[in-house]
Design a protein around this motif. Structure first.
Motif, PDB file in Angstrom:
ATOM      1  N   ASP A  67      45.783   1.702 133.858  1.00  0.00           N
ATOM      2  CA  ASP A  67      45.085   2.039 132.619  1.00  0.00           C
ATOM      3  C   ASP A  67      45.240   0.900 131.614  1.00  0.00           C
ATOM      4  O   ASP A  67      46.343   0.440 131.321  1.00  0.00           O
ATOM      5  CB  ASP A  67      45.694   3.331 132.050  1.00  0.00           C
ATOM      6  N   ASP A  68      44.101   0.424 131.053  1.00  0.00           N
ATOM      7  CA  ASP A  68      44.136  -0.668 130.069  1.00  0.00           C
ATOM      8  C   ASP A  68      44.981  -0.301 128.846  1.00  0.00           C
ATOM      9  O   ASP A  68      45.616  -1.165 128.231  1.00  0.00           O
ATOM     10  CB  ASP A  68      42.714  -1.024 129.609  1.00  0.00           C
ATOM     11  N   GLU A  69      45.001   0.986 128.502  1.00  0.00           N
ATOM     12  CA  GLU A  69      45.781   1.404 127.334  1.00  0.00           C
ATOM     13  C   GLU A  69      47.272   1.181 127.553  1.00  0.00           C
ATOM     14  O   GLU A  69      48.006   0.850 126.616  1.00  0.00           O
ATOM     15  CB  GLU A  69      45.513   2.882 127.020  1.00  0.00           C
ATOM     16  N   ILE A  70      47.724   1.367 128.793  1.00  0.00           N
ATOM     17  CA  ILE A  70      49.139   1.119 129.107  1.00  0.00           C
ATOM     18  C   ILE A  70      49.467  -0.354 128.896  1.00  0.00           C
ATOM     19  O   ILE A  70      50.493  -0.710 128.303  1.00  0.00           O
ATOM     20  CB  ILE A  70      49.453   1.532 130.557  1.00  0.00           C
ATOM     21  N   ILE A  71      48.572  -1.235 129.369  1.00  0.00           N
ATOM     22  CA  ILE A  71      48.782  -2.679 129.208  1.00  0.00           C
ATOM     23  C   ILE A  71      48.855  -3.049 127.732  1.00  0.00           C
ATOM     24  O   ILE A  71      49.774  -3.745 127.283  1.00  0.00           O
ATOM     25  CB  ILE A  71      47.645  -3.470 129.880  1.00  0.00           C
ATOM     26  N   GLU A  72      47.880  -2.582 126.946  1.00  0.00           N
ATOM     27  CA  GLU A  72      47.825  -2.927 125.526  1.00  0.00           C
ATOM     28  C   GLU A  72      49.048  -2.420 124.777  1.00  0.00           C
ATOM     29  O   GLU A  72      49.636  -3.131 123.948  1.00  0.00           O
ATOM     30  CB  GLU A  72      46.549  -2.347 124.905  1.00  0.00           C
ATOM     31  N   GLU A  73      49.452  -1.184 125.065  1.00  0.00           N
ATOM     32  CA  GLU A  73      50.612  -0.605 124.389  1.00  0.00           C
ATOM     33  C   GLU A  73      51.892  -1.360 124.761  1.00  0.00           C
ATOM     34  O   GLU A  73      52.765  -1.581 123.913  1.00  0.00           O
ATOM     35  CB  GLU A  73      50.744   0.874 124.776  1.00  0.00           C
ATOM     36  N   THR A  74      51.986  -1.778 126.002  1.00  0.00           N
ATOM     37  CA  THR A  74      53.180  -2.489 126.447  1.00  0.00           C
ATOM     38  C   THR A  74      53.244  -3.879 125.842  1.00  0.00           C
ATOM     39  O   THR A  74      54.333  -4.384 125.539  1.00  0.00           O
ATOM     40  CB  THR A  74      53.223  -2.568 127.989  1.00  0.00           C
ATOM     41  N   PHE A  75      52.105  -4.534 125.667  1.00  0.00           N
ATOM     42  CA  PHE A  75      52.090  -5.826 124.974  1.00  0.00           C
ATOM     43  C   PHE A  75      52.657  -5.675 123.557  1.00  0.00           C
ATOM     44  O   PHE A  75      53.464  -6.492 123.099  1.00  0.00           O
ATOM     45  CB  PHE A  75      50.664  -6.385 124.900  1.00  0.00           C
ATOM     46  N   LEU A  98      58.157 -11.725 128.210  1.00  0.00           N
ATOM     47  CA  LEU A  98      57.576 -11.234 129.460  1.00  0.00           C
ATOM     48  C   LEU A  98      58.532 -10.279 130.175  1.00  0.00           C
ATOM     49  O   LEU A  98      58.108  -9.258 130.724  1.00  0.00           O
ATOM     50  CB  LEU A  98      57.234 -12.409 130.382  1.00  0.00           C
ATOM     51  N   ASP A  99      59.823 -10.595 130.136  1.00  0.00           N
ATOM     52  CA  ASP A  99      60.808  -9.707 130.754  1.00  0.00           C
ATOM     53  C   ASP A  99      60.820  -8.341 130.073  1.00  0.00           C
ATOM     54  O   ASP A  99      60.949  -7.299 130.736  1.00  0.00           O
ATOM     55  CB  ASP A  99      62.209 -10.326 130.699  1.00  0.00           C
ATOM     56  N   LYS A 100      60.682  -8.350 128.732  1.00  0.00           N
ATOM     57  CA  LYS A 100      60.586  -7.083 128.003  1.00  0.00           C
ATOM     58  C   LYS A 100      59.343  -6.322 128.437  1.00  0.00           C
ATOM     59  O   LYS A 100      59.373  -5.102 128.624  1.00  0.00           O
ATOM     60  CB  LYS A 100      60.509  -7.341 126.486  1.00  0.00           C
ATOM     61  N   PHE A 101      58.243  -7.069 128.572  1.00  0.00           N
ATOM     62  CA  PHE A 101      56.990  -6.443 128.994  1.00  0.00           C
ATOM     63  C   PHE A 101      57.167  -5.749 130.340  1.00  0.00           C
ATOM     64  O   PHE A 101      56.774  -4.589 130.510  1.00  0.00           O
ATOM     65  CB  PHE A 101      55.875  -7.488 129.085  1.00  0.00           C
ATOM     66  N   TYR A 102      57.758  -6.452 131.320  1.00  0.00           N
ATOM     67  CA  TYR A 102      57.929  -5.879 132.655  1.00  0.00           C
ATOM     68  C   TYR A 102      58.796  -4.623 132.607  1.00  0.00           C
ATOM     69  O   TYR A 102      58.525  -3.633 133.299  1.00  0.00           O
ATOM     70  CB  TYR A 102      58.560  -6.898 133.601  1.00  0.00           C
TER      71      TYR A 102
END
Length: 242
Positions: free
Chosen positions: A147-155, A176-180
């Motif tokens: 889901d694109d929303e998951i990506i955006e929220e995680t950024f 990036l490590d935080k993102f993962y």
């Protein structure tokens, strides 16, 4: 994992609860209730011994290994298609990033293989010495796409700004490590909240010289599961190419 549904094969007039499955007899088949009761127990034992127990003891590991190979086979093509329109200096960092994301999704999804439940759902007597068994496969029906929303929220949670996204190759390893980390937490939550899907596999069984026999084993079951996974990957690649 992709939704796969097969039609239920329901016959007959005699329907009764028998352990965890239903027993049916096709109209016109001459078989007493005691015979149906006895034979259905025999059939259930054969299916459990030759398919379900073997899958639980051996098949899950085989399915996991084959699924990983199949995943790796399609991954590079998927990633190459996804990044081809980005500037060349960003392509390799993006490929590493998307590979990491896909790996997180795949690993958590493949972990669900160990939780797949297989059971006898229904036994239908087509003739006195011939029956059809519906084997139910129950699994977490995980969406093919992130889901694109998951990506955006995680950024946002990891502190990666829109401006940094324009120069993806310069984003710090710490961010990036935080993102993962946050992304994996989100994926685990998505899987936890996913509904269960069901697949019904029909198996024919015959009585030969007084003994029930099947021409089917857990390898057929695994190959059918893998086909669904491969179709899912092909669909994902076609969506990206379009």
């Amino acid at each position: 994992m992709k939704k796969i549904f097969l039609g239920l094969f329901i016959l007959g007039t005699l329907g009764m609860a028998q352990q965890n499955y239903e027993v049916y007899v096709k109209n016109g088949v001459k078989i007493s209730q005691s015979e149906a009761d006895r034979d259905s127990k025999e059939i259930d034992k054969i299916i459990n011994d030759k398919i379900i127990s073997r899958y639980n003891n051996e098949g899950k590991k085989v399915l996991m290994e084959k699924s990983k190979k199949l995943y790796n086979k399609y991954l590079n093509d998927l990633l190459s298609s996804k990044i081809k329109d980005f500037p060349k200096n960003q392509q390799q960092p993006l490929k590493v990033f998307l590979s990491k994301l896909s790996g997180i999704v795949a690993q958590n999804g493949l972990n669900e293989i160990d939780k797949i439940e297989i059971s006898v759902k229904e036994i239908s007597f087509l003739e006195k010495n011939k029956a059809k068994v519906n084997v139910l496969v129950k699994y977490k029906d995980i969406d093919d796409e992130i889901d694109d929303e998951i990506i955006e929220e995680t950024f946002k949670k990891s502190g990666i700004t829109d401006k940094e996204m324009e120069h993806f190759e310069k984003i710090s390893k710490a961010k990036l490590d935080k993102f993962y980390k946050y992304f994996e937490e989100e994926i685990k939550e998505e899987i936890k909240d996913s509904d269960y899907g069901e697949k019904v596999i029909e198996i024919e069984i015959k009585k030969v010289n007084g003994k029930w026999q099947i021409d089917f084993d857990y390898n057929d079951l695994i190959n059918e599961m893998l086909k669904g996974l491969e179709d899912s990957f092909k669909s994902m690649k076609n969506d990206i190419d379009d």
